[in-house]
Enzyme design. Structure first.
Site, short mmCIF file in Angstrom:
data_model
loop_
_atom_site.label_atom_id
_atom_site.label_comp_id
_atom_site.label_asym_id
_atom_site.label_seq_id
_atom_site.Cartn_x
_atom_site.Cartn_y
_atom_site.Cartn_z
N SER A 44 -2.89 -7.57 2.71
CA SER A 44 -3.23 -7.57 4.14
C SER A 44 -3.70 -8.95 4.57
O SER A 44 -3.34 -9.43 5.65
CB SER A 44 -4.33 -6.55 4.42
N HIS A 99 0.84 -1.20 0.00
CA HIS A 99 0.00 0.00 0.00
C HIS A 99 0.88 1.26 0.00
O HIS A 99 0.61 2.20 -0.74
CB HIS A 99 -0.89 0.04 1.25
N LYS A 136 -15.58 -8.49 4.23
CA LYS A 136 -14.31 -8.99 4.77
C LYS A 136 -14.33 -8.96 6.29
O LYS A 136 -14.86 -8.02 6.89
CB LYS A 136 -13.14 -8.10 4.30
N ARG A 195 -2.28 -5.53 -8.46
CA ARG A 195 -1.18 -6.51 -8.40
C ARG A 195 -1.21 -7.45 -9.59
O ARG A 195 -0.20 -8.06 -9.93
CB ARG A 195 -1.28 -7.32 -7.10
O1 PNS Z 1 -9.32 -3.02 0.84
P1 PNS Z 1 -10.55 -3.22 0.01
O2 PNS Z 1 -11.38 -4.36 0.53
O3 PNS Z 1 -10.24 -3.36 -1.45
O4 PNS Z 1 -11.41 -1.90 0.21
C1 PNS Z 1 -12.65 -1.81 -0.36
C2 PNS Z 1 -13.32 -0.46 -0.12
C3 PNS Z 1 -13.52 -0.18 1.36
C4 PNS Z 1 -12.49 0.64 -0.72
C5 PNS Z 1 -14.66 -0.62 -0.88
O5 PNS Z 1 -15.35 -1.70 -0.34
C6 PNS Z 1 -15.47 0.64 -0.82
O6 PNS Z 1 -15.24 1.57 -1.57
N1 PNS Z 1 -16.47 0.65 0.08
C7 PNS Z 1 -17.33 1.76 0.28
C8 PNS Z 1 -18.76 1.45 -0.14
C9 PNS Z 1 -18.95 1.65 -1.62
O7 PNS Z 1 -18.75 2.73 -2.15
N2 PNS Z 1 -19.34 0.57 -2.30
C10 PNS Z 1 -19.58 0.56 -3.72
C11 PNS Z 1 -18.29 0.37 -4.50
S1 PNS Z 1 -18.62 0.38 -6.24
#
Ligand code: PNS
Length: 165
Positions: free
Chosen positions: A127, A17, A41, A90
């Protein structure tokens, strides 16, 4: 002023990150690293703990700011006036996962997603794998910041670190 948001769970933040933050922050005037919650998650660290680890890891980068968000990432982007979302890739699996989210976010508010390829030597770092390896006694030093390593050891109930090579 160009402003981008790099969102993620960051449970915990890894050196992969940090590599993306550093390189993305060179492309924009300001980068907001935003920790949110992926409801699908399971989590090891609380939102406050993840935020603290990010703040420690990003200290010393003048154009990187750390914030938490709840709700939709596109609403957060609109609130703070960000023009773009940055995501690290990645490989193909990340692309398959990220592409529909990028398209949904563009559909919702027109915000664009910029994909930054992970540095090859960090391509295996996640992670989830860090937590799995650390929880089973493997050595994850060098894959996460020192302060994160200490918190992992504390959370997993071990002192003196993982027993690696
Ligand atoms: O580390 P991650 O799991 O890739 O993070 C995902 C995260 C938190 C960035 C994603 O789940 C997110 O943007 N959540 C907020 C809710 C949202 O906007 N959902 C619609 C995405 S199209």
């Amino acid at each position: 002023m160009t402003l981008a948001v790099c969102p993620g769970s960051f449970d915990p933040v890894t050196n992969g990150h940090l590599d993306i933050f550093r390189r993305a922050s060179a492309l924009f005037d300001e980068l907001v690293v935003a920790t949110g919650t992926n409801v699908s998650k399971s989590r090891l660290f609380s939102p406050d703990e993840r935020l603290e680890m990010l703040e420690e890891a990003c200290a010393g980068h003048p154009n990187i700011k750390v914030m938490g968000f709840t709700g939709l990432i596109v609403d957060f982007c609109r609130e703070i006036g960000a023009q773009a979302i940055v995501k690290g890739l990645r490989g193909g699996n990340d692309y398959e996962y990220e592409l529909p989210m990028a398209q949904m976010n563009a559909h919702l508010t027109g915000v664009e997603t910029v994909f930054v390829p992970t540095t090859a030597s960090l391509g295996y770092v996640s992670s989830s794998l860090v937590k799995e390896v650390a929880s089973l006694g493997g050595d994850v030093s060098g894959l996460v910041p020192e302060a994160v390593l200490a918190r992992l050891e504390e959370r997993l109930g071990r002192s003196g670190g993982t027993h690696g090579a």
